[in-house]
Write a protein that holds these residues in place. Structure first.
Motif, PDB file in Angstrom:
ATOM      1  N   UNK A 192       0.922  -1.195  -0.048  1.00  0.00           N
ATOM      2  CA  UNK A 192       0.002  -0.049  -0.006  1.00  0.00           C
ATOM      3  C   UNK A 192       0.697   1.201  -0.074  1.00  0.00           C
ATOM      4  N   UNK A 193       0.371   2.331  -0.594  1.00  0.00           N
ATOM      5  CA  UNK A 193       1.207   3.742  -0.508  1.00  0.00           C
ATOM      6  C   UNK A 193       0.772   4.245   0.612  1.00  0.00           C
ATOM      7  N   UNK A 194       1.067   3.809   1.780  1.00  0.00           N
ATOM      8  CA  UNK A 194       0.560   4.423   3.081  1.00  0.00           C
ATOM      9  C   UNK A 194       1.853   4.764   3.817  1.00  0.00           C
ATOM     10  N   UNK A 195       1.713   5.756   4.780  1.00  0.00           N
ATOM     11  CA  UNK A 195       2.674   6.038   5.875  1.00  0.00           C
ATOM     12  C   UNK A 195       2.610   4.872   6.811  1.00  0.00           C
ATOM     13  N   UNK A 196       3.738   4.642   7.614  1.00  0.00           N
ATOM     14  CA  UNK A 196       3.422   3.498   8.737  1.00  0.00           C
ATOM     15  C   UNK A 196       2.476   3.977   9.681  1.00  0.00           C
ATOM     16  N   UNK A 197       2.328   5.175   9.941  1.00  0.00           N
ATOM     17  CA  UNK A 197       1.335   5.542  10.978  1.00  0.00           C
ATOM     18  C   UNK A 197      -0.047   5.219  10.413  1.00  0.00           C
ATOM     19  N   UNK A 198      -0.188   4.943   9.096  1.00  0.00           N
ATOM     20  CA  UNK A 198      -1.761   4.793   8.792  1.00  0.00           C
ATOM     21  C   UNK A 198      -2.023   3.147   8.499  1.00  0.00           C
ATOM     22  N   UNK A 199      -1.085   2.447   9.116  1.00  0.00           N
ATOM     23  CA  UNK A 199      -1.277   0.891   8.855  1.00  0.00           C
ATOM     24  C   UNK A 199      -2.404   0.230   9.580  1.00  0.00           C
ATOM     25  N   UNK A 200      -2.899   1.011  10.576  1.00  0.00           N
ATOM     26  CA  UNK A 200      -3.975   0.365  11.258  1.00  0.00           C
ATOM     27  C   UNK A 200      -5.487   0.477  10.107  1.00  0.00           C
ATOM     28  N   UNK A 201      -5.409   1.349   9.413  1.00  0.00           N
ATOM     29  CA  UNK A 201      -6.206   1.501   8.218  1.00  0.00           C
ATOM     30  C   UNK A 201      -6.448   0.111   7.460  1.00  0.00           C
ATOM     31  N   UNK A 202      -5.292  -0.335   7.255  1.00  0.00           N
ATOM     32  CA  UNK A 202      -5.188  -1.647   6.558  1.00  0.00           C
ATOM     33  C   UNK A 202      -5.979  -2.795   7.522  1.00  0.00           C
ATOM     34  N   UNK A 203      -5.617  -2.826   8.620  1.00  0.00           N
ATOM     35  CA  UNK A 203      -6.120  -3.813   9.655  1.00  0.00           C
ATOM     36  C   UNK A 203      -7.605  -3.620   9.684  1.00  0.00           C
ATOM     37  N   UNK A 204      -8.340  -2.499  10.098  1.00  0.00           N
ATOM     38  CA  UNK A 204      -9.530  -2.197   9.789  1.00  0.00           C
ATOM     39  C   UNK A 204     -10.215  -2.707   8.404  1.00  0.00           C
ATOM     40  N   UNK A 205      -9.610  -2.321   7.579  1.00  0.00           N
ATOM     41  CA  UNK A 205     -10.066  -2.582   6.154  1.00  0.00           C
ATOM     42  C   UNK A 205     -10.400  -4.034   5.876  1.00  0.00           C
ATOM     43  N   UNK A 206      -9.323  -5.073   6.403  1.00  0.00           N
ATOM     44  CA  UNK A 206      -9.471  -6.404   6.294  1.00  0.00           C
ATOM     45  C   UNK A 206     -10.692  -6.816   6.868  1.00  0.00           C
ATOM     46  N   UNK A 207     -10.677  -6.529   8.388  1.00  0.00           N
ATOM     47  CA  UNK A 207     -11.799  -6.732   9.222  1.00  0.00           C
ATOM     48  C   UNK A 207     -13.301  -6.272   8.750  1.00  0.00           C
ATOM     49  N   UNK A 208     -13.383  -5.210   7.946  1.00  0.00           N
ATOM     50  CA  UNK A 208     -14.562  -4.806   7.364  1.00  0.00           C
ATOM     51  C   UNK A 208     -14.829  -5.988   5.889  1.00  0.00           C
ATOM     52  N   UNK A 209     -13.907  -6.188   5.388  1.00  0.00           N
ATOM     53  CA  UNK A 209     -14.039  -7.016   4.054  1.00  0.00           C
ATOM     54  C   UNK A 209     -14.310  -8.289   4.423  1.00  0.00           C
ATOM     55  N   UNK A 210     -14.168  -8.912   5.628  1.00  0.00           N
ATOM     56  CA  UNK A 210     -14.488 -10.240   5.911  1.00  0.00           C
ATOM     57  C   UNK A 210     -15.892 -10.257   6.255  1.00  0.00           C
ATOM     58  N   UNK A 211     -15.980  -9.044   7.001  1.00  0.00           N
ATOM     59  CA  UNK A 211     -17.500  -8.867   7.772  1.00  0.00           C
ATOM     60  C   UNK A 211     -18.616  -8.692   6.569  1.00  0.00           C
ATOM     61  N   UNK A 212     -17.950  -7.979   5.554  1.00  0.00           N
ATOM     62  CA  UNK A 212     -18.913  -7.884   4.422  1.00  0.00           C
ATOM     63  C   UNK A 212     -19.221  -9.144   3.594  1.00  0.00           C
ATOM     64  N   UNK A 213     -18.278  -9.952   3.496  1.00  0.00           N
ATOM     65  CA  UNK A 213     -18.458 -11.183   2.769  1.00  0.00           C
ATOM     66  C   UNK A 213     -19.579 -12.097   3.875  1.00  0.00           C
ATOM     67  N   UNK A 214     -19.062 -12.275   5.055  1.00  0.00           N
ATOM     68  CA  UNK A 214     -19.816 -12.943   5.982  1.00  0.00           C
ATOM     69  C   UNK A 214     -21.364 -12.764   5.811  1.00  0.00           C
TER      70      UNK A 214
END
Ligand code: BTN
Length: 390
Positions: A192-214
């Motif tokens: 991702x083209x993200x600063x390290x401080x924004x890494x938690x957005x990735x983590x949230x986006x994975x949780x959201x993607x999984x939730x949306x599929x379930x």
């Protein structure tokens, strides 16, 4: 012959040209997709040319047409069919007639079984998904470790999937236990083209993607309660955990070089039989699985394909405002008394108080008894008695 979309076959050819998929794998993906489409297992265009009627479980696909369509001899087609059978595909060969699937391949996890389920999902801009670098192992120590070891050379989107892990890892050094051949354990690489401080957005986006599929699984929420997210990235069904996510990355001073998102979904196992429910889960949700909630098995191949598509789309839109909105709508912590740890629970907690919700940068906001609001960007949350603060 049921024709496959040109986008799909072109994506496979492109992946082969770039050395991301072997020519053999790509041909077998096409073969499996065609047999799957002919039997109605996966969606394809309505054209039915090349299908021959015969008695039996599904329509026969002529070996001659398959050979000409794949640009191979009939002997080569037969060798690929043999290879698919060794992977677990149940394909019947009728002499002089052709081939047909006698059982769906929707619970196999090899590339040949999962990539065909991307057939109906390959939209412009995401065509490469059909040919994503996909490594499959019967068993490995940990898919995160396997992917990390090749992360410097693999392209974004590379996937490692295993039927079972011998040293599956969870957050904060915990073990992740899954049941071989029953659950989903996989890792995906991102650049991702993200600063390290924004890494938690990735983590949230994975949780959201999984939730949306379930949430698209018929009957799941009716049986198990709503799909929820326990910040930062546990996915719950009702009050029980169905999916864990472990992000690991490598960074330069000002940018993330790569991130590996490891995802474990309890699909067809019975986690309480494997791990036991109770004391060890104090303050953390006890595990469940899709099968336990639904009362029947869930085919893993289309589920994994859906997860890969949804993850890719979420990562393409990391800055989108609906990311935080999606997390807030599913947040199970707001109003609860929580303790946040940044290491094992025997360490001093970072903060204890009432969870106020998710802040504008995806941080968990916790109000202490002294009335101070503490923003938390990383940590593990235990919930006191999983009940709302009075
Ligand atoms: C957690 O909830 O503690 C995170 C669990 C993450 C488990 C997945 S399974 C696939 C990948 N490989 C691992 O070793 N861990 C992650």
């Amino acid at each position: 012959m049921q024709r496959l979309s040109p986008t799909f076959t072109e994506a496979l050819s492109e992946a082969t040209r770039r050395g991301l998929l072997s020519l053999g794998t790509s041909r077998r993906v096409v073969l499996a997709a065609r047999l799957g489409a002919a039997s109605g297992l996966i969606s394809g265009p309505a054209s039915e040319t090349g299908l021959e009627s015969a008695s039996g479980p599904g329509p026969l696909v002529s070996g001659k047409v398959l050979a000409s369509d794949l640009g191979l001899s009939r002997t080569a087609v037969h060798k690929h069919v043999e290879y698919l059978r060794a992977l677990g595909f149940a394909i019947e060969a009728v002499p002089g007639g052709g081939y047909r699937l006698v059982r769906p391949f929707d619970d196999l996890l090899a590339a040949e079984a999962v990539l065909p389920f991307l057939l109906g999902q390959v939209e412009p801009g995401f065509a490469w998904l059909a040919g994503l670098p996909y490594r499959y192992a019967e068993v490995c120590e940990s898919t995160n470790e396997a992917l990390k070891s090749g992360a410097d050379s693999l392209p974004s989107g590379a996937v490692v999937v295993a039927e079972g892990q011998t040293k599956g890892r969870g957050r904060l050094g915990r073990d992740w236990i899954s049941q071989r051949g029953k659950d989903l354990t996989f890792s995906v690489l991102m650049r991702p083209s993200l600063a390290p401080a924004q890494a938690h957005l990735l983590s949230l986006s994975v949780a959201l993607a999984v939730s949306e599929v379930l949430e698209t699984i018929p009957g799941l929420q009716e049986q198990a309660g709503t799909v929820g997210i326990k910040w930062p990235n546990d996915v719950l069904l009702g009050e029980k955990k169905v999916c864990g996510i472990l992000l690991e990355g490598s960074m330069d001073v000002d940018r993330l070089r790569w991130v590996v998102a490891g995802i474990g979904v309890n699909v067809n196992s019975d986690p309480t039989a494997v791990r036991g429910a109770g004391a060890e889960w104090l303050g953390r949700p006890s595990p469940t699985s899709l099968k336990v909630c639904l009362g029947h098995s869930v085919p893993r191949a289309p589920l994994l394909a859906d997860l890969l598509v949804r993850l890719t789309k979420r990562w393409a839109e990391l800055e989108a405002t609906d990311l935080l909105q999606g997390i807030r709508e599913r947040d199970v912590l707001t109003g609860r008394r929580v303790t946040v740890f940044t290491g094992p629970p025997e360490n001093e907690p970072l903060v204890t108080g009432e969870a106020l919700g998710i802040g504008p940068e995806g941080q968990l906001l916790v109000r202490t008894v002294a009335g101070t609001t503490v923003p938390v960007f990383a940590g593990d949350v235990t919930v006191q008695a999983m009940q709302a603060v009075e």
